[in-house]
Write an enzyme that holds these catalytic residues in place. Structure first.
Site, PDB file in Angstrom:
ATOM      1  N   CYS A   2      -4.845  31.505 -35.807  1.00  0.00           N
ATOM      2  CA  CYS A   2      -4.851  32.792 -36.469  1.00  0.00           C
ATOM      3  C   CYS A   2      -5.151  33.883 -35.456  1.00  0.00           C
ATOM      4  CB  CYS A   2      -5.917  32.808 -37.567  1.00  0.00           C
ATOM      5  SG  CYS A   2      -5.775  31.420 -38.726  1.00  0.00           S
ATOM      6  N   LEU A  51      -2.405  31.928 -39.816  1.00  0.00           N
ATOM      7  CA  LEU A  51      -1.290  30.998 -39.672  1.00  0.00           C
ATOM      8  C   LEU A  51      -1.744  29.698 -40.312  1.00  0.00           C
ATOM      9  CD1 LEU A  51       1.485  30.207 -38.517  1.00  0.00           C
ATOM     10  CD2 LEU A  51       0.328  29.555 -36.407  1.00  0.00           C
ATOM     11  N   GLU A  79      -8.517  25.269 -34.022  1.00  0.00           N
ATOM     12  CA  GLU A  79      -8.612  23.992 -34.721  1.00  0.00           C
ATOM     13  C   GLU A  79      -9.844  23.230 -34.240  1.00  0.00           C
ATOM     14  OE1 GLU A  79      -6.518  23.328 -37.046  1.00  0.00           O
ATOM     15  OE2 GLU A  79      -4.814  24.629 -36.578  1.00  0.00           O
ATOM     16  N   ASP A 102     -10.669  23.006 -41.947  1.00  0.00           N
ATOM     17  CA  ASP A 102     -11.655  22.870 -40.880  1.00  0.00           C
ATOM     18  C   ASP A 102     -12.520  24.125 -40.783  1.00  0.00           C
ATOM     19  OD1 ASP A 102      -9.402  24.297 -39.961  1.00  0.00           O
ATOM     20  OD2 ASP A 102      -9.808  23.792 -37.872  1.00  0.00           O
ATOM     21  N   VAL A 291      13.483  23.598 -22.739  1.00  0.00           N
ATOM     22  CA  VAL A 291      14.205  24.806 -22.361  1.00  0.00           C
ATOM     23  C   VAL A 291      15.075  24.492 -21.148  1.00  0.00           C
ATOM     24  CG1 VAL A 291      12.424  25.698 -20.779  1.00  0.00           C
ATOM     25  CG2 VAL A 291      13.989  27.286 -21.934  1.00  0.00           C
ATOM     26  N   GLY A 378       2.057  19.578 -22.602  1.00  0.00           N
ATOM     27  CA  GLY A 378       1.458  18.888 -21.463  1.00  0.00           C
ATOM     28  C   GLY A 378       0.701  19.813 -20.535  1.00  0.00           C
TER      29      GLY A 378
END
Length: 614
Positions: A2, A51, A79, A102, A291, A378
């Site tokens: 968010c 979000l 999160e 959460d 990409v 990653g």
């Protein structure tokens, strides 16, 4: 995931300032397209854009718990990957929950443990709690600095936000940039706390900031410590594999579609392999995205940083794990699109000048957002495991300088500052600034007694990357992704993995004579052999001379413009020479300079900052 914003003012009644907190909150709309809310009390106002990722109907914010002594309200971005275990623990302590989010777990964790809630969290987060009981604001940022968080002290309190633009929407915040701000912008040492904007600071990673009537106080709750590593090579590889498996499983938890960013390198391929294996147990197919640039594979030319194109390795990994894969293909017109550049500069709030690497990342994320809301990346494996080429370059390692700066200077010389107005460059004294920042960074490193010269040096180098270099890349990824409402998770930044690998000796990190030995062996069971053997290749950049040609045309328009502020910053003569060069032979340093100048021009138009250059 968010966007948050807020204002604490002990000499004002903020219930009369609803319009201002609304304006601050709305600057975070891209970060949170699914909902909005505010919490306003006499001396505190919190704003939130949501979000929705976990508990879509129940996780609305700001979240408030009433108590006999006053309300406790929270706005939260990020999160907590261990929220289920924490919820069980808190239930056992007598807490009850109204949602499955959460956010509610973190808020009740604060009610139970106070500021020590930070010691219980595993995740990426930036949150603020207004505790009416004590008339106190508590601001917390995750250990590695994955989620951005800024604050701006005022005479009677503080402004804060996920991004500077939220703070700048308040009339109390001046859009001023002075020499101190510009030094870091051009030096790129990732000075702790820097924001570019005068008077504004970052909440440092691993830090808790409290604000009450007595002022502002900070407390570091997490930092890297030197601890003796006693596991054998076999035990270390097994522990890394165990940690990564657990981390990926936790970070796949989501109530919305998720995917993995796949570049064909060791890092993203390892996450892809582990995620695909986990989802396959539930009969689910993994989505992957990459990409690429038109004709890049056919026309690829090896350079100082990249030995091979990504595409062949991407195809092998996607075929092995049987992912639903999509290549996002971009051409020079996409990469040089002024609208995309404006979006990137707006997302970053600063003119970074990463050029096509920033624009392509933004366009990749925009394409992914059409199908997924959460992506695993990653990012940060090179910092954790020692993957960059300068980790293994004796010349760069011997210099009393940040290794990434020393390595790039060896490639391009002093060209990165040649675009600057000579008078400004003299005032900035960038060489001295970099030397001072390097000394300060090295002084923070703990060492073990009896470390060899090599281990001593490499512990320092690893520390520099985990406390400086990685923060630049994490901020880049967060801003580009959240600008389109996409949450990107970074498994390699789990603090348990970071702490464990940081303390593994350099001899273990390179035990097979190659970079990232521990990761290579821990993840080889889910990788094609070609990726196991692949040499490090950084995020891709287009080699198409058409991109350079478009940059030169755009720079000619900049030259013809009437904004004198730009040429207070950059050297007009350098730009005149650069636009006259043959685009087919434009070297990387000149192209980077053009990108930086066009970014600066765009930033000046978008933000109209007050430049204080004396």
């Amino acid at each position: 995931m968010c966007g948050i914003a807020g204002w604490v003012a002990f000499s004002d009644d903020l219930t009369r300032q609803q319009g201002v907190i609304d304006a601050m909150t709305e600057t975070m709309a891209c970060r949170g397209p699914d909902g909005r809310g505010t919490f306003v009390r006499e001396h505190a106002a919190l704003g939130h854009r949501r979000l929705a990722i976990i508990d879509l109907p129940g996780g609305a914010q700001p979240m408030t718990v009433p108590t006999p002594a006053g309300d406790v309200g929270m706005v939260y971005s990020g999160e907590a990957y261990n929220f289920r275990e924490l919820r069980d623990e808190l239930r056992a302590l007598g807490h009850t929950f109204d949602t499955d989010s959460d956010t509610e777990v973190v808020l009740h964790g604060y009610l139970q443990w106070g500021e020590s809630v930070v010691d219980h969290l595993n995740g990426m987060y930036a949150f603020a709690i207004w505790d009416e009981r004590h008339q106190k604001l508590v601001m917390v940022r995750d250990r590695m600095g994955i989620k951005p968080f800024y604050y701006y002290p005022t005479p009677d309190g503080v402004l804060f936000g996920s991004e500077p633009k939220a703070i700048l929407a308040n009339p109390l915040a001046a859009k001023a940039v002075d020499l101190d701000g510009l030094r870091e912008l051009f030096a790129m040492t990732k000075q702790p706390g820097w924001s570019l904007w005068k008077g504004m600071e970052e909440v440092l990673p691993g830090t808790l900031v409290t604000v009450d009537r007595n002022g502002i106080r900070t407390r570091t709750y997490w930092r890297l410590h030197a601890v003796e590593h006693t596991d054998s090579q076999e035990q270390t590889v097994a522990r890394v594999r165990e940690l990564l498996t657990d981390i990926v499983e936790r970070q796949l938890i989501s109530d919305v579609p998720r995917c993995v960013l796949l570049s064909g390198g060791l890092d993203s391929s390892a996450i892809t392999g582990l995620a695909a294996a986990r989802l396959a147990r539930d009969g689910e197919q993994l989505r992957t995205f990459s990409v690429d640039f038109a004709n890049q594979e056919q026309n690829f030319v090896p350079d100082e940083m990249r030995d091979t194109p990504d595409s062949p390795f991407v195809r092998e990994v996607a075929a092995l794990v049987r992912s639903a894969h999509r290549d996002v293909m971009l051409n020079p017109a996409d990469l040089a699109d002024p609208a995309a550049r404006r979006a990137v500069v707006t997302a970053r709030d600063i003119p970074v000048g990463f050029g096509d690497m920033d624009t392509s990342l933004y366009l990749l994320f925009a394409a992914i957002r059409q199908q997924s809301t959460v992506a695993l990346s990653g990012e940060s494996a090179d910092e954790v495991f020692g993957g960059y080429r300068w980790f293994h370059d004796e010349v760069a390692l011997k210099e009393d300088n940040f290794p990434w700066l020393a390595f790039n200077s060896a490639l391009t010389g002093d060209s990165r500052w040649q675009i600057l107005n000579p008078a400004l460059r003299e005032r900035l004294r960038l060489e001295e600034f970099v030397a001072d920042q390097y000394s300060a960074a090295v002084a923070e490193v703990e060492h073990l007694d009896g470390e060899s010269e090599v281990e001593h040096r490499m512990r320092t180098v690893c520390h520099l990357h985990l406390t400086r270099f990685v923060r630049t890349l994490l901020d880049r990824k967060d801003r580009a992704s959240m600008a389109v409402g996409l949450e990107v998770r970074v498994p390699f930044c789990d603090h348990r993995l970071v702490e464990y690998v940081y303390n593994a000796p350099w001899s273990l990190k390179t035990f097979d004579g190659r970079e990232k030995s521990l990761l290579r062996h821990a993840a080889e069971h889910v990788l094609p052999q070609s990726v196991v053997q692949r040499v490090k290749s950084p995020y891709p950049s287009t080699q198409d001379p058409g991109y350079a040609a478009v940059l030169q045309q755009q720079a000619k328009h900049v030259l013809a413009g009437s904004d004198p502020r730009l040429f207070d910053l950059i050297d007009r003569q350098w730009l005149q020479r650069a636009v006259a060069l043959d685009p087919a032979g434009l070297d990387s340093a000149v192209r980077a300079g053009l990108d930086r100048i066009i970014d600066l021009h765009t930033w000046l138009e978008l933000y109209s900052p007050q430049l204080q250059l004396d």
